[in-house]
Design a protein around this motif. Structure first.
Motif, PDB file in Angstrom:
ATOM      1  N   GLY A  44       0.841  -1.193   0.000  1.00 61.42           N
ATOM      2  CA  GLY A  44       0.000   0.000   0.000  1.00 61.42           C
ATOM      3  C   GLY A  44       0.873   1.239   0.000  1.00 61.42           C
ATOM      4  N   GLN A  45       0.290   2.367  -0.431  1.00 60.67           N
ATOM      5  CA  GLN A  45       0.994   3.651  -0.481  1.00 60.67           C
ATOM      6  C   GLN A  45       2.348   3.507  -1.178  1.00 60.67           C
ATOM      7  OE1 GLN A  45       1.082   5.431   3.399  1.00 60.67           O
ATOM      8  NE2 GLN A  45      -1.096   5.148   3.712  1.00 60.67           N
ATOM      9  N   THR A  46       2.309   2.920  -2.357  1.00 57.87           N
ATOM     10  CA  THR A  46       3.517   2.487  -3.054  1.00 57.87           C
ATOM     11  C   THR A  46       4.009   3.489  -4.087  1.00 57.87           C
ATOM     12  OG1 THR A  46       2.746   0.223  -2.794  1.00 57.87           O
ATOM     13  CG2 THR A  46       4.513   0.583  -4.386  1.00 57.87           C
ATOM     14  N   PHE A  47       5.324   3.645  -4.130  1.00 53.76           N
ATOM     15  CA  PHE A  47       6.000   4.386  -5.189  1.00 53.76           C
ATOM     16  C   PHE A  47       6.776   3.385  -6.031  1.00 53.76           C
ATOM     17  CE2 PHE A  47       5.215   7.764  -2.226  1.00 53.76           C
ATOM     18  CZ  PHE A  47       5.024   8.881  -3.024  1.00 53.76           C
ATOM     19  N   GLU A  48       6.769   3.604  -7.335  1.00 53.29           N
ATOM     20  CA  GLU A  48       7.535   2.773  -8.259  1.00 53.29           C
ATOM     21  C   GLU A  48       8.726   3.593  -8.754  1.00 53.29           C
ATOM     22  OE1 GLU A  48       6.740   0.548 -12.491  1.00 53.29           O
ATOM     23  OE2 GLU A  48       6.091   2.616 -12.242  1.00 53.29           O
ATOM     24  N   TYR A  49       9.897   2.967  -8.760  1.00 53.63           N
ATOM     25  CA  TYR A  49      11.110   3.617  -9.255  1.00 53.63           C
ATOM     26  C   TYR A  49      11.667   2.776 -10.386  1.00 53.63           C
ATOM     27  CZ  TYR A  49      10.949   6.223  -4.896  1.00 53.63           C
ATOM     28  OH  TYR A  49      10.558   7.032  -3.866  1.00 53.63           O
ATOM     29  N   ARG A  50      12.055   3.444 -11.450  1.00 51.67           N
ATOM     30  CA  ARG A  50      12.706   2.750 -12.571  1.00 51.67           C
ATOM     31  C   ARG A  50      14.199   2.941 -12.415  1.00 51.67           C
ATOM     32  NH1 ARG A  50       9.381   0.441 -16.311  1.00 51.67           N
ATOM     33  NH2 ARG A  50       7.272   1.180 -16.108  1.00 51.67           N
ATOM     34  N   ILE A  51      14.918   1.848 -12.332  1.00 53.42           N
ATOM     35  CA  ILE A  51      16.370   1.895 -12.161  1.00 53.42           C
ATOM     36  C   ILE A  51      16.989   2.085 -13.540  1.00 53.42           C
ATOM     37  CG2 ILE A  51      18.395   0.631 -11.356  1.00 53.42           C
ATOM     38  CD1 ILE A  51      16.397  -0.889  -9.469  1.00 53.42           C
ATOM     39  N   PRO A  52      17.743   3.184 -13.736  1.00 57.46           N
ATOM     40  CA  PRO A  52      18.320   3.434 -15.059  1.00 57.46           C
ATOM     41  C   PRO A  52      19.383   2.391 -15.409  1.00 57.46           C
ATOM     42  CG  PRO A  52      19.136   5.037 -13.486  1.00 57.46           C
ATOM     43  CD  PRO A  52      18.110   4.206 -12.776  1.00 57.46           C
TER      44      PRO A  52
END
Length: 100
Positions: A44-52
């Motif tokens: 829940g309350q999630t952020f998604e990060y794209r790793i370059p």
């Protein structure tokens, strides 16, 4: 680990922040809400990060390059267990057992 110990450990993780890395080089940071026997995880309350991706060619002795990771807010997400490569618990010293 016995089943009862495993259940107790999972219960202790409820609502703690987890960092989950997936096989497609994404990282999810959110509150642990649930899991199932297939290792799927609900955050829940999630952020998604794209790793370059790493630079293709770096000259020897070159200055290190800092790259910001793009992020977006997702809210409630289900992450398939088969895609998970790494799970980390984000704890501060005040949250660890035995600390006040």
């Amino acid at each position: 680990m016995e089943k009862s110990q495993s259940e107790d450990y999972l219960k202790s993780l409820l609502n703690k922040n987890l960092r989950i890395t997936t096989s497609d080089s994404r990282m999810f940071l959110g509150q642990f809400k649930a899991t199932d026997s297939d290792r799927n995880i609900i955050l829940g309350q999630t952020f998604e990060y794209r790793i370059p991706p790493p630079p293709k060619h770096v000259e020897q002795g070159a200055e290190p390059v800092t790259v910001d990771m793009a992020s977006r807010y997702l809210g409630l997400v289900a992450i398939p267990g088969g895609c998970i490569t790494k799970i980390e618990v984000e704890e501060f010293a005040s949250q660890m057992k035995g600390n006040r």
